[in-house]
Write a protein that holds these residues in place. Sequence first.
Motif, PDB file in Angstrom:
ATOM      1  N   GLY A 127      15.444 -10.186 -10.022  1.00  0.00           N
ATOM      2  CA  GLY A 127      15.328  -8.417 -10.233  1.00  0.00           C
ATOM      3  C   GLY A 127      14.439  -8.429 -11.540  1.00  0.00           C
ATOM      4  N   TYR A 128      15.257  -8.442 -12.558  1.00  0.00           N
ATOM      5  CA  TYR A 128      14.591  -7.975 -14.047  1.00  0.00           C
ATOM      6  C   TYR A 128      13.220  -8.449 -14.218  1.00  0.00           C
ATOM      7  N   SER A 129      13.447 -10.291 -14.105  1.00  0.00           N
ATOM      8  CA  SER A 129      12.387 -10.749 -14.407  1.00  0.00           C
ATOM      9  C   SER A 129      11.371 -10.374 -13.486  1.00  0.00           C
ATOM     10  N   CYS A 130      11.066  -9.670 -12.550  1.00  0.00           N
ATOM     11  CA  CYS A 130       9.694  -9.327 -11.297  1.00  0.00           C
ATOM     12  C   CYS A 130       8.864  -7.747 -11.738  1.00  0.00           C
ATOM     13  N   ILE A 131      10.115  -6.845 -12.762  1.00  0.00           N
ATOM     14  CA  ILE A 131       9.655  -5.694 -12.752  1.00  0.00           C
ATOM     15  C   ILE A 131       8.643  -6.016 -13.885  1.00  0.00           C
ATOM     16  N   LEU A 132       8.987  -7.169 -14.801  1.00  0.00           N
ATOM     17  CA  LEU A 132       8.094  -7.359 -16.476  1.00  0.00           C
ATOM     18  C   LEU A 132       6.775  -8.315 -15.302  1.00  0.00           C
ATOM     19  N   TYR A 133       7.548  -8.458 -15.307  1.00  0.00           N
ATOM     20  CA  TYR A 133       5.604  -9.219 -13.997  1.00  0.00           C
ATOM     21  C   TYR A 133       5.021  -7.933 -13.905  1.00  0.00           C
ATOM     22  N   LEU A 134       5.720  -7.412 -13.067  1.00  0.00           N
ATOM     23  CA  LEU A 134       4.962  -6.496 -12.014  1.00  0.00           C
ATOM     24  C   LEU A 134       4.245  -5.372 -12.564  1.00  0.00           C
ATOM     25  N   ALA A 135       4.684  -5.414 -14.250  1.00  0.00           N
ATOM     26  CA  ALA A 135       4.480  -3.900 -15.071  1.00  0.00           C
ATOM     27  C   ALA A 135       3.108  -4.342 -15.492  1.00  0.00           C
ATOM     28  N   ALA A 136       3.229  -6.049 -15.867  1.00  0.00           N
ATOM     29  CA  ALA A 136       1.708  -6.470 -16.459  1.00  0.00           C
ATOM     30  C   ALA A 136       0.722  -6.528 -15.415  1.00  0.00           C
ATOM     31  N   ILE A 137       1.074  -6.619 -14.111  1.00  0.00           N
ATOM     32  CA  ILE A 137       0.150  -6.993 -13.401  1.00  0.00           C
ATOM     33  C   ILE A 137      -0.102  -5.082 -12.639  1.00  0.00           C
ATOM     34  N   THR A 162       0.898  -1.371   0.167  1.00  0.00           N
ATOM     35  CA  THR A 162       0.303   0.121  -0.362  1.00  0.00           C
ATOM     36  C   THR A 162       1.028   0.848   0.333  1.00  0.00           C
ATOM     37  N   LYS A 163       2.421   1.632   0.439  1.00  0.00           N
ATOM     38  CA  LYS A 163       2.649   2.308   0.206  1.00  0.00           C
ATOM     39  C   LYS A 163       3.724   2.618  -0.990  1.00  0.00           C
ATOM     40  N   LYS A 164       3.136   2.913  -1.641  1.00  0.00           N
ATOM     41  CA  LYS A 164       3.867   2.912  -3.414  1.00  0.00           C
ATOM     42  C   LYS A 164       5.998   3.931  -2.872  1.00  0.00           C
ATOM     43  N   TYR A 165       5.903   3.994  -1.958  1.00  0.00           N
ATOM     44  CA  TYR A 165       7.686   4.612  -1.820  1.00  0.00           C
ATOM     45  C   TYR A 165       8.115   3.261  -1.369  1.00  0.00           C
ATOM     46  N   ALA A 166       8.177   3.015  -0.322  1.00  0.00           N
ATOM     47  CA  ALA A 166       8.071   1.634   0.158  1.00  0.00           C
ATOM     48  C   ALA A 166       8.330   0.483  -0.891  1.00  0.00           C
ATOM     49  N   ALA A 167       7.207   0.349  -1.861  1.00  0.00           N
ATOM     50  CA  ALA A 167       7.566  -0.062  -3.111  1.00  0.00           C
ATOM     51  C   ALA A 167       9.217   0.037  -4.535  1.00  0.00           C
ATOM     52  N   LYS A 168       8.800   1.655  -4.575  1.00  0.00           N
ATOM     53  CA  LYS A 168       9.949   1.784  -5.439  1.00  0.00           C
ATOM     54  C   LYS A 168      11.507   1.551  -4.533  1.00  0.00           C
ATOM     55  N   ILE A 169      11.170   1.245  -3.304  1.00  0.00           N
ATOM     56  CA  ILE A 169      12.556   0.962  -2.663  1.00  0.00           C
ATOM     57  C   ILE A 169      12.789  -0.639  -2.960  1.00  0.00           C
ATOM     58  N   TYR A 170      12.410  -1.347  -2.173  1.00  0.00           N
ATOM     59  CA  TYR A 170      12.431  -2.499  -2.582  1.00  0.00           C
ATOM     60  C   TYR A 170      12.421  -3.033  -4.561  1.00  0.00           C
ATOM     61  N   GLN A 171      11.907  -1.877  -5.370  1.00  0.00           N
ATOM     62  CA  GLN A 171      12.102  -2.577  -6.951  1.00  0.00           C
ATOM     63  C   GLN A 171      13.775  -2.078  -6.971  1.00  0.00           C
ATOM     64  N   THR A 172      14.233  -0.504  -6.558  1.00  0.00           N
ATOM     65  CA  THR A 172      15.483  -0.437  -6.730  1.00  0.00           C
ATOM     66  C   THR A 172      16.625  -1.555  -6.054  1.00  0.00           C
ATOM     67  N   ILE A 173      15.582  -2.273  -5.211  1.00  0.00           N
ATOM     68  CA  ILE A 173      16.957  -2.800  -4.216  1.00  0.00           C
ATOM     69  C   ILE A 173      16.926  -4.532  -5.087  1.00  0.00           C
ATOM     70  N   MET A 174      16.057  -4.591  -6.047  1.00  0.00           N
ATOM     71  CA  MET A 174      15.891  -5.683  -6.355  1.00  0.00           C
ATOM     72  C   MET A 174      16.298  -6.132  -7.873  1.00  0.00           C
ATOM     73  N   PHE A 175      16.469  -4.911  -8.526  1.00  0.00           N
ATOM     74  CA  PHE A 175      17.286  -4.563  -9.904  1.00  0.00           C
ATOM     75  C   PHE A 175      18.278  -3.878  -9.958  1.00  0.00           C
ATOM     76  N   PHE A 176      18.835  -2.914  -8.669  1.00  0.00           N
ATOM     77  CA  PHE A 176      20.557  -2.990  -8.864  1.00  0.00           C
ATOM     78  C   PHE A 176      21.320  -4.053  -9.441  1.00  0.00           C
ATOM     79  N   PRO A 177      20.798  -5.346  -8.563  1.00  0.00           N
ATOM     80  CA  PRO A 177      22.035  -6.494  -9.245  1.00  0.00           C
ATOM     81  C   PRO A 177      22.396  -6.464 -10.941  1.00  0.00           C
ATOM     82  N   TYR A 178      21.248  -6.485 -11.338  1.00  0.00           N
ATOM     83  CA  TYR A 178      20.543  -6.738 -13.098  1.00  0.00           C
ATOM     84  C   TYR A 178      22.010  -6.080 -13.227  1.00  0.00           C
ATOM     85  N   PHE A 179      22.227  -4.394 -12.718  1.00  0.00           N
ATOM     86  CA  PHE A 179      23.474  -3.618 -13.700  1.00  0.00           C
ATOM     87  C   PHE A 179      24.727  -3.690 -13.792  1.00  0.00           C
ATOM     88  N   LEU A 180      25.140  -5.405 -12.333  1.00  0.00           N
ATOM     89  CA  LEU A 180      26.326  -5.691 -12.209  1.00  0.00           C
ATOM     90  C   LEU A 180      26.772  -6.646 -13.065  1.00  0.00           C
TER      91      LEU A 180
END
Length: 315
Positions: free
Chosen positions: A186-196, A121-139
């Motif tokens: 994290g990358y796959s999660c973003i794809l599914y989240l966009a669809a949801i 329900t807290k969108k700022y928390a969701a954005k923080i979690y998304q960033t944390i999960m997505f960050f390793p993909y760029f390494l």
Amino acid sequence: MLQKCLKSRDGKTARFTTRHRTTLALTVMMLPGAIWLLLLRYLPMAGIVIAFKDYRPYAPNPALINNIIHSKWVGFANFKFLFASTDAIRMIRNTIVYNGIWIVLTMVISLAFAIMLSELTKKYAAKIYQTIMFFPYFLSWIVVSYFVYAFLAPGYGMLSFARDWYNNPSGWPVILTVTHLWKIVGYSCILYLAAITGIDHQQYEAASIDGAGKWQQIWHVTIPCIRNMIVILFIMNVGRIFNADFGLFFNVPRDAGPLYPATMVIDTYAYRALQGMGNIGMSTAVGLLQNTVGFILIMLTNAIVRRVDRDSALL
């Protein structure tokens, strides 16, 4: 009557001009991507012929095209070395088994995280979690390999008290699996989240009015609505089941010889063979074989999906 005809013709001309300008604008926008695709994807495909030749430099004119023309034609001889090796069964088995397990785990875990993030329900928390999960993909895998080495380094690693990890292959299937999931989920999660995110909330409201709980809404609303995304990603991943992530299998284990039973895959084997023999034709043959098998698997999987549910098929 003449005035009506002139007005009609002028109107058609105006519509044609507008449509022509729109088409031209879209074509110009498409050109950079089309040129990139042509130069870096389609033009190099002419080099496929190297897989069927004993590629050698041509002394009088060492240009690539001359090398290809004057190299001896050997047919399918370059493909034999992949299967003639005593490690052929091991590396093919490792490639297929690792990818098969990772396809399922990545899909399940990514989908679970995407659903959980969508329920926050807290969108700022969701954005923080998304960033944390997505960050390793760029390494890069080189950076990731140093992270892993910091945990497993003999003598001073954080987990080195248990065993010498770089001389014992038994634990590496788990290590590679955890590392792969940490980087890719994290990358796959973003794809599914966009669809949801694109699901109409009225469907959830209707399900709630009918007495459906949160789990029932997920099972009967969320998953059916993103089924096409799940199937498309599954089909694309199946197409790469004969390809291994070279960076993961080469850099993370640090190319340690004792770990080859658990870390040897088709890509690392072809790389070592290229280093040892310098045979470009053999490495090209491996790449061609992998892509051919991938194409066949995509078409086969898509045909199966089409028979079950035509709307979910990729093609």
